[in-house]
Design an enzyme around this catalytic site. Structure first.
Site, PDB file in Angstrom:
ATOM      1  N   HIS A  44      -3.690  -5.672   1.362  1.00 36.79           N
ATOM      2  CA  HIS A  44      -3.363  -5.976   2.754  1.00 36.79           C
ATOM      3  C   HIS A  44      -3.852  -7.383   3.106  1.00 36.79           C
ATOM      4  O   HIS A  44      -4.722  -7.943   2.458  1.00 36.79           O
ATOM      5  CB  HIS A  44      -4.066  -4.995   3.693  1.00 36.79           C
ATOM      6  CG  HIS A  44      -3.621  -3.583   3.563  1.00 36.79           C
ATOM      7  ND1 HIS A  44      -2.459  -3.111   4.114  1.00 36.79           N
ATOM      8  CD2 HIS A  44      -4.218  -2.512   2.960  1.00 36.79           C
ATOM      9  CE1 HIS A  44      -2.343  -1.816   3.865  1.00 36.79           C
ATOM     10  NE2 HIS A  44      -3.391  -1.438   3.160  1.00 36.79           N
ATOM     11  N   CYS A  99       0.834  -1.198   0.000  1.00 36.76           N
ATOM     12  CA  CYS A  99       0.000   0.000   0.000  1.00 36.76           C
ATOM     13  C   CYS A  99       0.876   1.259   0.000  1.00 36.76           C
ATOM     14  O   CYS A  99       1.567   1.526  -0.979  1.00 36.76           O
ATOM     15  CB  CYS A  99      -0.971  -0.036   1.177  1.00 36.76           C
ATOM     16  SG  CYS A  99      -2.409   1.047   0.959  1.00 36.76           S
TER      17      CYS A  99
END
Length: 497
Positions: free
Chosen positions: A432, A334
Protein backbone atom coordinates in the site's frame (compact mmCIF):
# COMPACT_ATOMS: atom_id res chain seq x y z
CA UNK A 1 1.54 12.71 35.66
CA UNK A 2 1.59 16.32 34.45
CA UNK A 3 -0.51 15.97 31.30
CA UNK A 4 -3.94 17.50 31.00
CA UNK A 5 -6.61 16.07 28.73
CA UNK A 6 -9.80 17.06 26.98
CA UNK A 7 -12.17 14.99 24.85
CA UNK A 8 -13.93 15.89 21.59
CA UNK A 9 -17.18 14.10 20.88
CA UNK A 10 -19.67 14.61 18.06
CA UNK A 11 -23.40 14.76 17.59
CA UNK A 12 -22.90 12.21 14.82
CA UNK A 13 -20.37 10.54 12.56
CA UNK A 14 -18.41 12.64 10.05
CA UNK A 15 -18.99 15.95 11.85
CA UNK A 16 -15.26 16.70 11.68
CA UNK A 17 -13.96 15.35 15.00
CA UNK A 18 -10.87 13.72 13.53
CA UNK A 19 -9.83 16.75 11.52
CA UNK A 20 -10.46 19.21 14.36
CA UNK A 21 -8.30 17.12 16.69
CA UNK A 22 -5.57 17.00 14.02
CA UNK A 23 -5.76 20.77 13.53
CA UNK A 24 -5.64 21.46 17.26
CA UNK A 25 -2.75 19.02 17.61
CA UNK A 26 -0.75 21.00 15.07
CA UNK A 27 -1.81 24.36 16.56
CA UNK A 28 -0.78 23.36 20.09
CA UNK A 29 2.42 21.75 18.82
CA UNK A 30 3.30 25.03 17.12
CA UNK A 31 2.71 26.72 20.48
CA UNK A 32 5.44 24.51 21.91
CA UNK A 33 3.30 21.94 23.71
CA UNK A 34 3.91 18.20 23.59
CA UNK A 35 0.63 16.85 22.27
CA UNK A 36 -0.62 13.26 22.19
CA UNK A 37 -3.71 12.30 20.14
CA UNK A 38 -5.84 9.46 21.46
CA UNK A 39 -8.98 7.62 20.35
CA UNK A 40 -10.13 4.82 22.67
CA UNK A 41 -12.10 2.96 20.01
CA UNK A 42 -12.18 3.48 16.28
CA UNK A 43 -14.08 1.73 13.50
CA UNK A 44 -12.36 1.95 10.15
CA UNK A 45 -10.89 -0.17 7.39
CA UNK A 46 -8.32 2.54 6.74
CA UNK A 47 -5.34 1.79 8.96
CA UNK A 48 -1.68 2.72 9.29
CA UNK A 49 1.38 0.75 10.37
CA UNK A 50 2.90 2.14 13.58
CA UNK A 51 6.54 2.50 14.54
CA UNK A 52 6.01 -0.11 17.27
CA UNK A 53 4.82 -2.69 14.75
CA UNK A 54 1.05 -2.59 15.05
CA UNK A 55 -1.82 -0.79 13.35
CA UNK A 56 -4.09 2.13 14.20
CA UNK A 57 -6.81 4.05 12.41
CA UNK A 58 -5.68 6.45 9.69
CA UNK A 59 -7.22 9.39 11.54
CA UNK A 60 -4.87 8.83 14.47
CA UNK A 61 -1.96 8.49 12.05
CA UNK A 62 -2.78 11.96 10.69
CA UNK A 63 -3.17 13.32 14.22
CA UNK A 64 0.20 11.88 15.22
CA UNK A 65 1.72 13.56 12.20
CA UNK A 66 0.04 16.83 13.16
CA UNK A 67 1.53 16.50 16.65
CA UNK A 68 4.91 15.60 15.14
CA UNK A 69 5.05 12.40 17.15
CA UNK A 70 5.83 8.83 16.06
CA UNK A 71 2.74 6.67 15.67
CA UNK A 72 2.12 4.16 18.42
CA UNK A 73 -0.57 1.54 18.97
CA UNK A 74 -1.49 3.33 22.19
CA UNK A 75 -3.01 6.21 20.21
CA UNK A 76 -5.86 3.91 19.15
CA UNK A 77 -5.92 0.87 21.45
CA UNK A 78 -9.13 -0.62 20.06
CA UNK A 79 -9.67 -0.69 16.29
CA UNK A 80 -12.66 -2.37 14.72
CA UNK A 81 -12.36 -3.30 11.05
CA UNK A 82 -15.79 -4.14 9.62
CA UNK A 83 -15.97 -7.38 7.68
CA UNK A 84 -19.75 -7.64 7.34
CA UNK A 85 -22.89 -5.67 8.17
CA UNK A 86 -22.90 -7.10 11.70
CA UNK A 87 -19.32 -8.13 12.47
CA UNK A 88 -15.78 -6.77 12.67
CA UNK A 89 -12.21 -7.83 13.15
CA UNK A 90 -11.07 -6.64 16.59
CA UNK A 91 -7.58 -5.15 16.87
CA UNK A 92 -6.32 -4.43 20.40
CA UNK A 93 -3.15 -2.40 20.92
CA UNK A 94 -2.22 -3.01 17.30
CA UNK A 95 -2.79 -6.77 17.16
CA UNK A 96 -5.74 -8.80 15.87
CA UNK A 97 -7.39 -10.73 18.70
CA UNK A 98 -10.25 -12.17 16.66
CA UNK A 99 -13.59 -11.41 15.05
CA UNK A 100 -16.83 -10.47 16.77
CA UNK A 101 -20.38 -9.73 15.79
CA UNK A 102 -21.79 -6.47 17.08
CA UNK A 103 -23.74 -8.12 19.89
CA UNK A 104 -20.73 -10.13 21.07
CA UNK A 105 -18.51 -7.04 20.95
CA UNK A 106 -20.87 -5.19 23.29
CA UNK A 107 -20.15 -7.87 25.86
CA UNK A 108 -16.40 -7.49 25.30
CA UNK A 109 -16.24 -3.73 25.86
CA UNK A 110 -16.10 -3.68 29.66
CA UNK A 111 -13.10 -6.02 29.59
CA UNK A 112 -11.39 -3.76 27.05
CA UNK A 113 -11.67 -0.67 29.25
CA UNK A 114 -8.56 -1.59 31.26
CA UNK A 115 -6.54 -1.84 28.04
CA UNK A 116 -7.89 1.51 26.86
CA UNK A 117 -6.96 3.15 30.16
CA UNK A 118 -3.51 1.56 30.08
CA UNK A 119 -2.84 3.08 26.65
CA UNK A 120 -4.24 6.46 27.65
CA UNK A 121 -2.04 6.74 30.73
CA UNK A 122 0.95 5.52 28.75
CA UNK A 123 0.51 8.50 26.41
CA UNK A 124 -0.30 10.95 29.19
CA UNK A 125 2.98 10.12 30.92
CA UNK A 126 4.87 11.70 28.02
CA UNK A 127 2.72 14.67 27.03
CA UNK A 128 1.63 18.13 28.10
CA UNK A 129 -1.87 17.56 26.78
CA UNK A 130 -3.82 14.59 25.41
CA UNK A 131 -6.48 15.36 22.81
CA UNK A 132 -9.05 12.57 22.96
CA UNK A 133 -11.42 11.87 20.08
CA UNK A 134 -14.74 10.14 20.62
CA UNK A 135 -16.48 7.84 18.15
CA UNK A 136 -19.75 8.17 16.30
CA UNK A 137 -22.41 10.05 18.24
CA UNK A 138 -22.44 11.00 21.90
CA UNK A 139 -26.22 10.58 21.89
CA UNK A 140 -26.24 6.85 21.16
CA UNK A 141 -27.62 6.04 24.59
CA UNK A 142 -28.43 2.51 23.44
CA UNK A 143 -24.65 1.87 23.48
CA UNK A 144 -23.94 3.69 26.75
CA UNK A 145 -23.71 0.59 28.97
CA UNK A 146 -20.08 -0.53 29.02
CA UNK A 147 -19.10 2.33 26.72
CA UNK A 148 -15.38 2.82 26.14
CA UNK A 149 -15.55 5.26 23.21
CA UNK A 150 -17.44 8.34 24.43
CA UNK A 151 -18.93 9.23 27.80
CA UNK A 152 -17.92 5.94 29.38
CA UNK A 153 -14.30 6.86 28.78
CA UNK A 154 -14.74 10.53 29.77
CA UNK A 155 -16.29 9.45 33.08
CA UNK A 156 -13.60 6.84 33.70
CA UNK A 157 -10.80 9.42 33.50
CA UNK A 158 -12.95 12.39 34.59
CA UNK A 159 -12.03 14.78 31.82
CA UNK A 160 -14.14 17.54 30.21
CA UNK A 161 -15.82 17.10 26.83
CA UNK A 162 -16.28 19.44 23.88
CA UNK A 163 -19.27 18.53 21.71
CA UNK A 164 -19.02 19.15 17.95
CA UNK A 165 -21.99 19.70 15.64
CA UNK A 166 -21.96 19.92 11.83
CA UNK A 167 -24.06 22.81 10.51
CA UNK A 168 -23.46 21.79 6.88
CA UNK A 169 -25.79 18.80 7.20
CA UNK A 170 -28.56 20.90 8.79
CA UNK A 171 -30.31 20.72 12.16
CA UNK A 172 -27.25 21.63 14.20
CA UNK A 173 -29.23 23.40 16.93
CA UNK A 174 -31.47 20.38 17.42
CA UNK A 175 -28.53 17.96 17.31
CA UNK A 176 -26.59 19.81 20.02
CA UNK A 177 -29.54 20.60 22.25
CA UNK A 178 -31.04 17.18 21.60
CA UNK A 179 -27.84 15.47 22.71
CA UNK A 180 -28.15 17.11 26.11
CA UNK A 181 -31.80 16.10 26.26
CA UNK A 182 -31.21 12.38 25.77
CA UNK A 183 -27.95 11.66 27.60
CA UNK A 184 -27.77 11.10 31.35
CA UNK A 185 -27.45 14.27 33.47
CA UNK A 186 -24.05 13.14 34.78
CA UNK A 187 -22.81 12.75 31.19
CA UNK A 188 -24.27 16.12 30.16
CA UNK A 189 -22.40 17.70 33.05
CA UNK A 190 -19.12 16.45 31.51
CA UNK A 191 -19.70 18.67 28.46
CA UNK A 192 -17.97 21.99 29.03
CA UNK A 193 -18.43 23.60 25.63
CA UNK A 194 -19.44 23.13 22.02
CA UNK A 195 -18.15 23.82 18.52
CA UNK A 196 -20.19 24.34 15.37
CA UNK A 197 -18.27 23.09 12.34
CA UNK A 198 -18.39 23.55 8.54
CA UNK A 199 -20.21 26.89 8.50
CA UNK A 200 -20.75 28.62 5.15
CA UNK A 201 -21.80 32.26 4.75
CA UNK A 202 -21.94 35.24 7.07
CA UNK A 203 -21.21 34.22 10.70
CA UNK A 204 -23.38 37.08 11.96
CA UNK A 205 -26.42 35.26 10.59
CA UNK A 206 -25.87 32.41 13.05
CA UNK A 207 -25.07 34.50 16.14
CA UNK A 208 -28.58 34.02 17.47
CA UNK A 209 -28.27 30.28 16.84
CA UNK A 210 -25.08 30.10 18.91
CA UNK A 211 -26.77 32.04 21.70
CA UNK A 212 -29.80 29.74 21.59
CA UNK A 213 -27.64 26.63 21.96
CA UNK A 214 -25.67 28.17 24.82
CA UNK A 215 -28.82 29.29 26.66
CA UNK A 216 -30.62 25.96 26.26
CA UNK A 217 -27.64 23.82 27.29
CA UNK A 218 -25.60 26.03 29.59
CA UNK A 219 -22.51 25.08 27.61
CA UNK A 220 -19.86 27.56 26.48
CA UNK A 221 -19.54 28.33 22.78
CA UNK A 222 -15.95 27.68 21.77
CA UNK A 223 -16.24 28.71 18.15
CA UNK A 224 -18.06 28.73 14.83
CA UNK A 225 -15.67 27.11 12.35
CA UNK A 226 -16.06 28.18 8.70
CA UNK A 227 -15.83 25.50 6.04
CA UNK A 228 -12.16 24.76 5.29
CA UNK A 229 -12.05 23.93 1.60
CA UNK A 230 -8.52 22.51 1.69
CA UNK A 231 -9.66 19.76 4.06
CA UNK A 232 -10.04 17.70 0.88
CA UNK A 233 -6.24 17.69 0.62
CA UNK A 234 -5.93 15.70 3.84
CA UNK A 235 -6.43 11.92 4.14
CA UNK A 236 -9.99 10.97 5.01
CA UNK A 237 -10.82 7.92 7.06
CA UNK A 238 -14.51 7.44 6.42
CA UNK A 239 -15.77 5.75 3.26
CA UNK A 240 -18.78 8.07 3.46
CA UNK A 241 -16.58 10.65 1.76
CA UNK A 242 -15.73 8.51 -1.26
CA UNK A 243 -18.52 9.91 -3.42
CA UNK A 244 -16.94 13.34 -3.15
CA UNK A 245 -13.38 12.22 -3.72
CA UNK A 246 -12.93 12.38 -7.45
CA UNK A 247 -12.68 14.61 -10.49
CA UNK A 248 -14.32 14.31 -13.87
CA UNK A 249 -14.46 15.69 -17.37
CA UNK A 250 -11.99 16.56 -20.09
CA UNK A 251 -9.79 14.29 -22.17
CA UNK A 252 -7.51 13.20 -19.36
CA UNK A 253 -6.69 9.52 -18.79
CA UNK A 254 -9.48 7.93 -16.75
CA UNK A 255 -8.43 6.06 -13.61
CA UNK A 256 -11.22 3.95 -12.14
CA UNK A 257 -11.16 2.52 -8.60
CA UNK A 258 -13.71 -0.16 -7.72
CA UNK A 259 -15.27 0.86 -4.40
CA UNK A 260 -16.67 -2.47 -3.28
CA UNK A 261 -18.50 -2.62 0.06
CA UNK A 262 -15.50 -3.42 2.29
CA UNK A 263 -12.91 -1.30 0.50
CA UNK A 264 -9.90 -0.61 2.75
CA UNK A 265 -6.96 1.77 2.79
CA UNK A 266 -8.55 3.89 0.08
CA UNK A 267 -6.71 6.95 1.43
CA UNK A 268 -3.66 5.70 -0.47
CA UNK A 269 -5.27 7.12 -3.61
CA UNK A 270 -5.40 10.66 -2.20
CA UNK A 271 -2.23 11.69 -4.06
CA UNK A 272 -3.91 10.66 -7.33
CA UNK A 273 -7.02 12.63 -6.38
CA UNK A 274 -4.88 15.77 -6.09
CA UNK A 275 -3.38 15.36 -9.56
CA UNK A 276 -5.08 17.45 -12.24
CA UNK A 277 -3.75 15.35 -15.13
CA UNK A 278 -6.12 12.42 -14.64
CA UNK A 279 -9.83 11.83 -14.27
CA UNK A 280 -10.11 9.79 -11.06
CA UNK A 281 -13.38 7.99 -10.36
CA UNK A 282 -14.51 5.74 -7.50
CA UNK A 283 -17.21 3.38 -8.77
CA UNK A 284 -19.90 2.04 -6.46
CA UNK A 285 -21.57 -1.29 -7.25
CA UNK A 286 -24.29 -0.73 -9.82
CA UNK A 287 -22.17 1.54 -12.00
CA UNK A 288 -20.46 -0.18 -14.96
CA UNK A 289 -16.78 0.30 -15.68
CA UNK A 290 -16.53 3.04 -18.34
CA UNK A 291 -15.45 1.92 -21.77
CA UNK A 292 -12.85 4.68 -21.99
CA UNK A 293 -11.05 3.82 -18.73
CA UNK A 294 -7.26 3.76 -19.05
CA UNK A 295 -6.72 1.66 -15.95
CA UNK A 296 -8.96 -0.05 -13.40
CA UNK A 297 -7.66 -0.45 -9.86
CA UNK A 298 -8.88 -3.17 -7.52
CA UNK A 299 -8.03 -1.74 -4.07
CA UNK A 300 -7.61 -3.43 -0.72
CA UNK A 301 -10.51 -5.15 1.01
CA UNK A 302 -11.26 -6.12 4.59
CA UNK A 303 -13.33 -9.07 3.34
CA UNK A 304 -11.73 -10.21 0.10
CA UNK A 305 -14.01 -13.15 -0.62
CA UNK A 306 -17.20 -11.19 0.11
CA UNK A 307 -16.01 -8.23 -1.97
CA UNK A 308 -15.08 -10.56 -4.83
CA UNK A 309 -18.69 -11.78 -4.76
CA UNK A 310 -19.89 -8.16 -4.74
CA UNK A 311 -17.62 -7.43 -7.70
CA UNK A 312 -19.21 -10.26 -9.63
CA UNK A 313 -22.73 -9.23 -8.59
CA UNK A 314 -21.99 -5.77 -10.01
CA UNK A 315 -20.94 -7.32 -13.34
CA UNK A 316 -17.48 -5.87 -13.00
CA UNK A 317 -15.84 -9.23 -13.78
CA UNK A 318 -17.36 -9.07 -17.27
CA UNK A 319 -16.47 -5.40 -17.59
CA UNK A 320 -12.83 -6.17 -16.73
CA UNK A 321 -12.57 -8.71 -19.54
CA UNK A 322 -13.96 -6.16 -22.01
CA UNK A 323 -11.62 -3.51 -20.59
CA UNK A 324 -8.58 -5.73 -21.19
CA UNK A 325 -9.71 -6.55 -24.72
CA UNK A 326 -9.69 -2.83 -25.44
CA UNK A 327 -6.07 -2.66 -24.27
CA UNK A 328 -6.87 -1.24 -20.84
CA UNK A 329 -4.77 -1.98 -17.79
CA UNK A 330 -5.64 -3.49 -14.40
CA UNK A 331 -3.84 -3.07 -11.07
CA UNK A 332 -4.71 -5.01 -7.92
CA UNK A 333 -3.48 -3.95 -4.49
CA UNK A 334 -3.55 -6.30 -1.50
CA UNK A 335 -7.06 -7.82 -1.48
CA UNK A 336 -7.46 -6.66 -5.08
CA UNK A 337 -4.27 -8.56 -5.96
CA UNK A 338 -5.70 -11.68 -4.36
CA UNK A 339 -8.91 -11.32 -6.40
CA UNK A 340 -6.93 -11.23 -9.65
CA UNK A 341 -5.63 -14.76 -9.11
CA UNK A 342 -7.14 -18.13 -9.94
CA UNK A 343 -8.16 -19.16 -6.43
CA UNK A 344 -8.56 -17.78 -2.88
CA UNK A 345 -8.59 -20.35 -0.08
CA UNK A 346 -9.63 -19.65 3.50
CA UNK A 347 -9.09 -23.00 5.24
CA UNK A 348 -9.36 -21.57 8.77
CA UNK A 349 -12.37 -19.33 8.17
CA UNK A 350 -10.69 -15.98 8.69
CA UNK A 351 -13.38 -14.23 6.69
CA UNK A 352 -16.30 -16.47 7.55
CA UNK A 353 -17.01 -20.06 6.54
CA UNK A 354 -13.91 -22.03 5.58
CA UNK A 355 -13.48 -22.99 1.95
CA UNK A 356 -12.20 -21.78 -1.41
CA UNK A 357 -13.54 -19.56 -4.17
CA UNK A 358 -12.51 -19.07 -7.78
CA UNK A 359 -10.76 -15.78 -8.47
CA UNK A 360 -10.89 -13.65 -11.60
CA UNK A 361 -8.12 -15.65 -13.25
CA UNK A 362 -6.30 -12.62 -14.62
CA UNK A 363 -3.02 -13.58 -12.90
CA UNK A 364 -1.64 -17.10 -12.60
CA UNK A 365 -1.47 -17.08 -8.80
CA UNK A 366 -3.37 -18.61 -5.90
CA UNK A 367 -3.83 -17.18 -2.40
CA UNK A 368 -4.22 -18.92 0.94
CA UNK A 369 -5.42 -16.78 3.84
CA UNK A 370 -3.20 -17.44 6.86
CA UNK A 371 -2.99 -16.57 10.56
CA UNK A 372 0.06 -14.34 10.28
CA UNK A 373 -0.49 -10.68 9.46
CA UNK A 374 2.24 -8.67 7.73
CA UNK A 375 2.55 -5.19 9.28
CA UNK A 376 5.65 -3.33 8.18
CA UNK A 377 6.99 -0.42 6.19
CA UNK A 378 8.87 -1.47 3.07
CA UNK A 379 10.98 0.00 0.32
CA UNK A 380 12.67 -1.22 -2.81
CA UNK A 381 12.40 -0.97 -6.58
CA UNK A 382 9.84 -1.64 -9.30
CA UNK A 383 10.16 -4.62 -11.62
CA UNK A 384 12.68 -2.94 -13.91
CA UNK A 385 14.92 -2.02 -10.96
CA UNK A 386 15.17 1.55 -12.18
CA UNK A 387 12.56 3.20 -9.98
CA UNK A 388 12.46 3.14 -6.18
CA UNK A 389 9.36 3.03 -4.00
CA UNK A 390 8.35 3.08 -0.37
CA UNK A 391 5.09 1.93 1.18
CA UNK A 392 3.71 -0.49 3.74
CA UNK A 393 2.36 -4.03 4.01
CA UNK A 394 -0.84 -4.76 5.92
CA UNK A 395 -2.34 -8.11 4.99
CA UNK A 396 -2.96 -11.72 5.78
CA UNK A 397 -2.44 -14.31 3.09
CA UNK A 398 0.28 -15.98 1.06
CA UNK A 399 0.14 -15.70 -2.72
CA UNK A 400 2.07 -18.10 -4.96
CA UNK A 401 2.09 -19.19 -8.58
CA UNK A 402 3.88 -18.98 -11.91
CA UNK A 403 3.10 -15.29 -12.32
CA UNK A 404 5.18 -14.42 -9.26
CA UNK A 405 8.28 -15.36 -11.27
CA UNK A 406 7.73 -11.98 -12.89
CA UNK A 407 7.44 -9.89 -9.69
CA UNK A 408 6.01 -6.40 -9.66
CA UNK A 409 8.23 -5.17 -6.80
CA UNK A 410 11.55 -6.12 -5.25
CA UNK A 411 12.13 -5.15 -1.60
CA UNK A 412 15.42 -3.76 -0.39
CA UNK A 413 16.02 -6.98 1.59
CA UNK A 414 15.76 -9.03 -1.62
CA UNK A 415 12.21 -10.32 -1.14
CA UNK A 416 9.91 -10.06 -4.14
CA UNK A 417 6.27 -9.09 -4.18
CA UNK A 418 3.40 -9.24 -6.63
CA UNK A 419 3.18 -10.30 -10.23
CA UNK A 420 2.74 -8.80 -13.68
CA UNK A 421 1.66 -10.39 -16.93
CA UNK A 422 4.03 -10.66 -19.87
CA UNK A 423 2.13 -7.97 -21.78
CA UNK A 424 2.22 -5.66 -18.74
CA UNK A 425 -1.54 -5.10 -18.76
CA UNK A 426 -2.34 -6.83 -15.45
CA UNK A 427 -0.32 -6.37 -12.28
CA UNK A 428 -0.81 -6.85 -8.56
CA UNK A 429 1.07 -6.46 -5.29
CA UNK A 430 0.56 -6.38 -1.54
CA UNK A 431 2.18 -2.98 -0.94
CA UNK A 432 0.00 0.00 0.00
CA UNK A 433 0.94 3.66 -0.24
CA UNK A 434 2.84 3.54 -3.52
CA UNK A 435 1.23 6.70 -4.92
CA UNK A 436 2.45 8.86 -2.04
CA UNK A 437 5.95 8.39 -3.51
CA UNK A 438 6.31 11.44 -5.78
CA UNK A 439 8.83 9.86 -8.14
CA UNK A 440 6.85 6.67 -8.60
CA UNK A 441 3.57 8.53 -9.03
CA UNK A 442 5.05 10.82 -11.69
CA UNK A 443 6.51 7.84 -13.55
CA UNK A 444 3.14 6.05 -13.40
CA UNK A 445 1.22 9.09 -14.63
CA UNK A 446 3.58 9.54 -17.57
CA UNK A 447 2.96 5.90 -18.44
CA UNK A 448 -0.74 6.73 -18.71
CA UNK A 449 0.04 9.63 -21.01
CA UNK A 450 -0.73 12.20 -18.34
CA UNK A 451 1.07 15.35 -17.34
CA UNK A 452 2.25 15.66 -13.74
CA UNK A 453 1.57 18.59 -11.46
CA UNK A 454 4.82 18.49 -9.55
CA UNK A 455 2.88 17.75 -6.36
CA UNK A 456 5.15 16.99 -3.40
CA UNK A 457 2.55 15.05 -1.50
CA UNK A 458 4.05 14.76 1.98
CA UNK A 459 4.94 18.45 2.01
CA UNK A 460 1.45 19.28 0.83
CA UNK A 461 -0.10 17.41 3.78
CA UNK A 462 2.05 19.30 6.27
CA UNK A 463 1.36 22.65 4.61
CA UNK A 464 -2.37 21.94 4.77
CA UNK A 465 -2.14 20.97 8.44
CA UNK A 466 -0.38 24.26 9.16
CA UNK A 467 -3.09 26.16 7.29
CA UNK A 468 -5.88 24.37 9.16
CA UNK A 469 -4.15 25.02 12.48
CA UNK A 470 -4.10 28.73 11.63
CA UNK A 471 -7.79 28.48 10.63
CA UNK A 472 -8.67 27.05 14.05
CA UNK A 473 -6.55 29.61 15.88
CA UNK A 474 -8.61 32.30 14.16
CA UNK A 475 -12.09 30.90 14.70
CA UNK A 476 -11.82 28.73 17.83
CA UNK A 477 -11.12 29.85 21.39
CA UNK A 478 -8.03 27.68 21.70
CA UNK A 479 -6.97 29.41 24.92
CA UNK A 480 -10.30 28.52 26.49
CA UNK A 481 -9.95 24.89 25.37
CA UNK A 482 -6.53 24.76 27.04
CA UNK A 483 -8.01 26.25 30.20
CA UNK A 484 -10.81 23.66 30.20
CA UNK A 485 -8.43 20.72 29.84
CA UNK A 486 -7.84 19.03 33.19
CA UNK A 487 -5.63 16.42 34.73
CA UNK A 488 -7.25 13.00 34.37
CA UNK A 489 -8.08 10.77 37.28
CA UNK A 490 -5.16 8.47 38.23
CA UNK A 491 -5.13 4.99 36.70
CA UNK A 492 -7.23 2.42 38.51
CA UNK A 493 -8.49 -0.99 37.49
CA UNK A 494 -12.05 -0.92 36.21
CA UNK A 495 -14.66 -3.28 34.84
CA UNK A 496 -16.33 -0.65 32.67
CA UNK A 497 -18.53 2.36 33.17
Amino acid sequence: MSARAIMFQGTGSDVGKSLIVAGLARALTLRGLKVAPFKPQNMSNNAAVTTDGGEIGRAQALQARAARRPMTVHMNPVLLKPQSEIGSQVVVQGRVIGNAKASAYQAMKPQLMNTVLESFHHLAADADIVLVEGAGSASEINLRAGDIANMGFAQAVQIPVVLIGDIDRGGVIASLVGTQAVIAPADAARIAGFLVNKFRGDPALFASGINEIAQRTGWTSLGLIPHFSDARRLPAEDALGLAERGSSGGQRPKVVILAYPRISNFDEFDPLRLEDGIDLQFLRPGTPIPGDASIVILPGSKATIADLAALRDAGWDIDLIAHLRRGGRVLGICGGYQMLGRMISDPDGHEGASGSVTGLGLLDVETTLTDDKALREVQGTLMDGQLSFHGYEMHIGRTEGLATQRPFLTFSDGRRDGAITADGLVAGCYVHGLFADDGLRSHWLRGLGSTTSGLVYETDVDTTLDAFAAHLERYVDVDRILALASKPAPPVATTGS
